[in-house]
Design a protein around this motif. Structure first.
Motif, PDB file in Angstrom:
ATOM      1  N   LEU A 101       1.723  44.219  24.225  1.00 23.61           N
ATOM      2  CA  LEU A 101       1.277  45.401  24.947  1.00 23.61           C
ATOM      3  C   LEU A 101       0.096  46.082  24.270  1.00 23.61           C
ATOM      4  O   LEU A 101      -0.563  46.921  24.873  1.00 23.61           O
ATOM      5  CB  LEU A 101       2.432  46.388  25.121  1.00 23.61           C
ATOM      6  N   TYR A 105      -6.149  43.071  27.409  1.00 23.29           N
ATOM      7  CA  TYR A 105      -6.021  42.316  28.651  1.00 23.29           C
ATOM      8  C   TYR A 105      -4.639  42.525  29.283  1.00 23.29           C
ATOM      9  O   TYR A 105      -4.511  42.673  30.496  1.00 23.29           O
ATOM     10  CB  TYR A 105      -6.249  40.821  28.403  1.00 23.29           C
ATOM     11  N   LYS A 107      -2.744  45.170  28.816  1.00 16.82           N
ATOM     12  CA  LYS A 107      -2.734  46.551  29.308  1.00 16.82           C
ATOM     13  C   LYS A 107      -3.423  46.639  30.664  1.00 16.82           C
ATOM     14  O   LYS A 107      -2.934  47.300  31.582  1.00 16.82           O
ATOM     15  CB  LYS A 107      -3.435  47.481  28.321  1.00 16.82           C
ATOM     16  N   ALA A 108      -4.561  45.958  30.785  1.00 15.63           N
ATOM     17  CA  ALA A 108      -5.301  45.988  32.046  1.00 15.63           C
ATOM     18  C   ALA A 108      -4.498  45.337  33.171  1.00 15.63           C
ATOM     19  O   ALA A 108      -4.462  45.850  34.293  1.00 15.63           O
ATOM     20  CB  ALA A 108      -6.647  45.284  31.882  1.00 15.63           C
ATOM     21  N   LEU A 110      -1.208  45.047  33.404  1.00 10.92           N
ATOM     22  CA  LEU A 110      -0.086  45.917  33.758  1.00 10.92           C
ATOM     23  C   LEU A 110      -0.561  47.145  34.527  1.00 10.92           C
ATOM     24  O   LEU A 110       0.117  47.609  35.442  1.00 10.92           O
ATOM     25  CB  LEU A 110       0.691  46.324  32.511  1.00 10.92           C
ATOM     26  N   SER A 111      -1.718  47.661  34.174  1.00 13.39           N
ATOM     27  CA  SER A 111      -2.271  48.797  34.916  1.00 13.39           C
ATOM     28  C   SER A 111      -2.587  48.405  36.346  1.00 13.39           C
ATOM     29  O   SER A 111      -2.429  49.210  37.271  1.00 13.39           O
ATOM     30  CB  SER A 111      -3.530  49.318  34.233  1.00 13.39           C
ATOM     31  N   GLY A 112      -3.019  47.171  36.545  1.00 13.32           N
ATOM     32  CA  GLY A 112      -3.287  46.683  37.894  1.00 13.32           C
ATOM     33  C   GLY A 112      -2.016  46.426  38.695  1.00 13.32           C
ATOM     34  O   GLY A 112      -2.029  46.511  39.920  1.00 13.32           O
ATOM     35  N   LYS A 114       0.812  48.225  38.478  1.00 19.43           N
ATOM     36  CA  LYS A 114       1.504  49.467  38.839  1.00 19.43           C
ATOM     37  C   LYS A 114       1.272  49.874  40.288  1.00 19.43           C
ATOM     38  O   LYS A 114       2.230  50.155  41.010  1.00 19.43           O
ATOM     39  CB  LYS A 114       1.106  50.597  37.887  1.00 19.43           C
ATOM     40  N   PRO A 115       0.020  49.913  40.767  1.00 15.40           N
ATOM     41  CA  PRO A 115      -0.169  50.288  42.176  1.00 15.40           C
ATOM     42  C   PRO A 115       0.471  49.295  43.142  1.00 15.40           C
ATOM     43  O   PRO A 115       0.970  49.689  44.195  1.00 15.40           O
ATOM     44  CB  PRO A 115      -1.695  50.291  42.353  1.00 15.40           C
TER      45      PRO A 115
END
Length: 186
Positions: A101, A105, A107-108, A110-112, A114-115
């Motif tokens: 985590l 990469y 983090k990016a 996982l951020s993508g 979420k939505p």
């Protein structure tokens, strides 16, 4: 000796049951039959009870067998043994995942996600509301269900305005159950 047998038997079940609780039933059957703890009839009753009580079937079955053979301590040992492997695996995964985590990469990614997850949950909720309220063409409109859905939504969003945070999901589920029981039992 029974406590040690319960621990080893259900530890084995916990380590080697993959694919959910129903795949653990043959493993539990093998352990129970090998030790002579229950006969086939009692095992069938145990499975039925474990399926009808809240909680994971495998844990319920371990607790039931442990209780039958070793009392309260036997139930605690069997339950602990059956969940211990999953607990250890989750702990190890968290250590490994925590390391990953920190990677930019990951983090990016996982951020993508979420939505997407929020969208999937939202669409599922909307579909359930539309279908259960009778707003789809092949269903008749159920006015009472539509009103109750609106009332629960109003309570939820009203609490967000008044309390500056939403109701706890468990409280909302309990409130929905009470309202549903009150309205549909009349």
């Amino acid at each position: 000796m029974i406590y040690f047998d319960l621990f080893i038997g259900f530890l084995e079940v916990g380590f080697f049951s993959f694919g959910g609780a129903y795949t653990a039933i043959p493993l539990i059957r093998d352990v129970v039959m090998a030790h002579g703890w229950l006969d086939d009839e009692m095992l069938s009753y145990m499975i039925a009870i474990s399926e009808s009580t809240p909680g994971p079937i495998m844990v319920n079955m371990a607790t039931y067998v442990g209780s039958e053979k070793g009392g309260l301590l036997g139930a605690a040992i069997a339950t602990f043994a059956v969940v211990l492997p999953a607990f250890i695996i989750i702990l190890l995964l968290m250590v490994v995942l925590n390391h990953f985590l920190q990677n930019g990469y990951v983090k990016a990614a996982l951020s993508g996600l979420k939505p997407c997850i929020i969208g999937i949950i939202l669409v599922t909720g909307i579909f359930m509301i539309v279908r259960n309220c009778g707003l789809m063409p092949r269903y008749n409109i159920d006015v009472l269900t539509t009103v109750l859905t609106g009332l629960i939504a109003l309570i939820y969003f009203g609490s967000r305005k008044v309390l500056k945070k939403g109701l706890n999901p468990i409280a909302l589920i309990c409130l929905s159950a009470v309202v549903g029981i009150a309205v549909y039992s009349l």
